[in-house]
Design a protein around this motif. Structure first.
Motif, PDB file in Angstrom:
ATOM      1  N   ALA A  53       0.812  -1.171  -0.137  1.00 25.73           N
ATOM      2  CA  ALA A  53       0.099  -0.040  -0.061  1.00 25.73           C
ATOM      3  C   ALA A  53       0.748   1.187  -0.171  1.00 25.73           C
ATOM      4  O   ALA A  53       0.498   2.014  -0.838  1.00 25.73           O
ATOM      5  CB  ALA A  53      -0.919  -0.104   1.207  1.00 25.73           C
ATOM      6  N   ARG A  54       1.975   1.351   0.798  1.00 25.76           N
ATOM      7  CA  ARG A  54       2.924   2.296   0.808  1.00 25.76           C
ATOM      8  C   ARG A  54       3.626   2.445  -0.471  1.00 25.76           C
ATOM      9  O   ARG A  54       3.430   3.876  -1.085  1.00 25.76           O
ATOM     10  CB  ARG A  54       4.023   1.947   2.052  1.00 25.76           C
ATOM     11  CG  ARG A  54       3.263   2.287   3.435  1.00 25.76           C
ATOM     12  CD  ARG A  54       4.549   2.375   4.499  1.00 25.76           C
ATOM     13  NE  ARG A  54       5.364   1.341   4.514  1.00 25.76           N
ATOM     14  CZ  ARG A  54       5.113   0.125   5.195  1.00 25.76           C
ATOM     15  NH1 ARG A  54       3.957  -0.096   5.803  1.00 25.76           N
ATOM     16  NH2 ARG A  54       5.772  -1.029   4.908  1.00 25.76           N
ATOM     17  N   LEU A  55       4.243   1.349  -1.056  1.00 28.89           N
ATOM     18  CA  LEU A  55       4.925   1.415  -2.331  1.00 28.89           C
ATOM     19  C   LEU A  55       4.056   1.895  -3.351  1.00 28.89           C
ATOM     20  O   LEU A  55       4.520   2.472  -4.531  1.00 28.89           O
ATOM     21  CB  LEU A  55       5.862   0.196  -2.546  1.00 28.89           C
ATOM     22  CG  LEU A  55       6.716   0.058  -1.388  1.00 28.89           C
ATOM     23  CD1 LEU A  55       7.373  -1.544  -1.984  1.00 28.89           C
ATOM     24  CD2 LEU A  55       8.163   1.041  -1.765  1.00 28.89           C
ATOM     25  N   LEU A  56       2.663   1.479  -3.616  1.00 30.70           N
ATOM     26  CA  LEU A  56       1.950   1.551  -4.670  1.00 30.70           C
ATOM     27  C   LEU A  56       1.014   3.039  -4.637  1.00 30.70           C
ATOM     28  O   LEU A  56       0.349   3.148  -5.619  1.00 30.70           O
ATOM     29  CB  LEU A  56       0.804   0.592  -4.660  1.00 30.70           C
ATOM     30  CG  LEU A  56       1.593  -0.771  -5.092  1.00 30.70           C
ATOM     31  CD1 LEU A  56       0.395  -1.965  -5.050  1.00 30.70           C
ATOM     32  CD2 LEU A  56       2.209  -0.858  -6.393  1.00 30.70           C
ATOM     33  N   ASP A  57       1.362   3.808  -3.648  1.00 27.43           N
ATOM     34  CA  ASP A  57       0.593   5.035  -3.522  1.00 27.43           C
ATOM     35  C   ASP A  57       1.045   5.835  -4.904  1.00 27.43           C
ATOM     36  O   ASP A  57       2.390   6.159  -5.158  1.00 27.43           O
ATOM     37  CB  ASP A  57       1.166   5.900  -2.441  1.00 27.43           C
ATOM     38  CG  ASP A  57       0.537   7.030  -2.424  1.00 27.43           C
ATOM     39  OD1 ASP A  57      -0.462   7.199  -2.691  1.00 27.43           O
ATOM     40  OD2 ASP A  57       1.228   7.981  -1.563  1.00 27.43           O
ATOM     41  N   GLY A  58       0.158   5.929  -5.620  1.00 32.29           N
ATOM     42  CA  GLY A  58       0.378   6.991  -6.974  1.00 32.29           C
ATOM     43  C   GLY A  58       0.349   6.099  -8.140  1.00 32.29           C
ATOM     44  O   GLY A  58       0.425   6.512  -9.441  1.00 32.29           O
ATOM     45  N   HIS A  59       0.378   4.587  -7.885  1.00 34.51           N
ATOM     46  CA  HIS A  59       0.161   3.597  -9.040  1.00 34.51           C
ATOM     47  C   HIS A  59      -1.022   3.573  -9.600  1.00 34.51           C
ATOM     48  O   HIS A  59      -2.234   3.331  -9.210  1.00 34.51           O
ATOM     49  CB  HIS A  59       0.624   2.193  -8.612  1.00 34.51           C
ATOM     50  CG  HIS A  59       0.571   1.460  -9.811  1.00 34.51           C
ATOM     51  ND1 HIS A  59      -0.558   0.172  -9.731  1.00 34.51           N
ATOM     52  CD2 HIS A  59       1.252   1.019 -10.838  1.00 34.51           C
ATOM     53  CE1 HIS A  59      -0.320  -0.634 -10.490  1.00 34.51           C
ATOM     54  NE2 HIS A  59       0.769  -0.129 -11.348  1.00 34.51           N
ATOM     55  N   ALA A  60      -1.147   3.758 -10.958  1.00 31.76           N
ATOM     56  CA  ALA A  60      -2.516   4.073 -11.576  1.00 31.76           C
ATOM     57  C   ALA A  60      -2.752   2.987 -12.543  1.00 31.76           C
ATOM     58  O   ALA A  60      -3.707   2.980 -13.140  1.00 31.76           O
ATOM     59  CB  ALA A  60      -2.552   5.435 -12.466  1.00 31.76           C
TER      60      ALA A  60
END
Length: 272
Positions: A53-60
């Motif tokens: 969840a932290r690393l994927l912040d901004g993953h679209a």
């Protein structure tokens, strides 16, 4: 704006951390490989989900996982073993729910032995279908409720149609088809199966997911694109009518080969 299809990739979170800028620069589809083993699924995987969840912040892009497969057959005839496979599928779906993932890759049950014996043993083809339903039927409603599609990946499949017809038999949006290019190329080179582009064409609109890897037709190489002898223009020509429905996932053994493989396909004018 380029009309070329957009490449995604399969990787564990450790690799995503190193490729995060590339993955976030465009909405690239991601397949996480951290939730495959029994040790992870039987343990406390919530910290992995929290890290994701932290690393994927901004993953679209679209998010999926590779589901469990080691030692598991969807068509296991032993009811006790089959119950374990069902449990692993449920565990994978639980991870998808926690991540917000919408796709889980699972392995086709069909083998070369099946292909050579379906017409030798009465009822053998129907038996495989019935066993897979006994394994997956208990989890279909959960997958539908979570908007997760389980995609059947070819492994030894010599016949491009068998797993497509198996997916059809569920009559559910929760079951579709995956293609692994290297597995298809192995089947073509070693067992006389059709070439890779035929697998794409025969799957048609059922195809929701593709593992892109290069190979030599002898083994499951997972080489960087361009290091084997798959005819990539024919594969992407077959994919073109399907638009962006199939997730195009680079699945390479050497994760450092992801960016060079993407550049290779871009330089060929096939993908970006």
């Amino acid at each position: 704006m380029s009309t070329l299809p957009l490449l995604g990739a399969a990787m564990p979170l450790d690799t995503f951390e190193t490729l995060r800028d590339w993955m976030l620069a465009e909405p690239r589809d991601l397949e996480l490989q951290d939730f495959i083993t029994a040790d992870v699924l039987n343990g406390d995987w919530q910290p992995l989900v929290d890290r994701a969840a932290r690393l994927l912040d901004g993953h679209a892009g679209r998010l999926g996982i590779h589901g469990p497969f080691w030692g598991l057959s969807l068509a296991n005839p032993d009811p006790d073993m089959r119950a374990l496979v069902t449990r692993r599928m449920e565990q994978g779906l639980a991870v998808c729910e926690a991540l917000g993932a919408t796709q889980m890759v699972i392995h086709s049950p069909y083998t070369t032995w099946n292909y050579n014996n379906f017409d030798n043993i009465a009822g053998a083809r129907d038996e495989v279908t019935e066993l897979v339903h006994a394994t997956l039927d208990p989890v279909i409603a959960r997958a539908e409720g979570a908007s997760v599609t389980m995609v059947l990946e070819n492994i030894e499949d010599k016949d491009p149609d068998s797993r497509c017809l198996l997916a059809d038999s569920f009559d559910s949006p929760a079951v579709a088809v995956s293609l692994d290019t290297g597995h298809a190329h192995y089947a073509h080179g070693s067992t006389g199966a059709p070439p890779v582009d035929y697998y794409v064409t025969r799957a048609g609109k059922r195809l929701h997911h593709v593992h892109l890897q290069d190979a030599d037709g002898h083994a499951d190489r997972h080489w960087r694109i361009g290091h084997g002898n798959i005819l990539w223009p024919s594969v992407f020509a077959a994919l073109a009518p399907l638009g962006d429905q199939p997730r195009l996932i680079l699945e390479l053994r050497d994760k450092e080969a992801i960016l060079p493989s993407a550049r290779y396909l871009q330089d060929m004018g096939l993908a970006r």
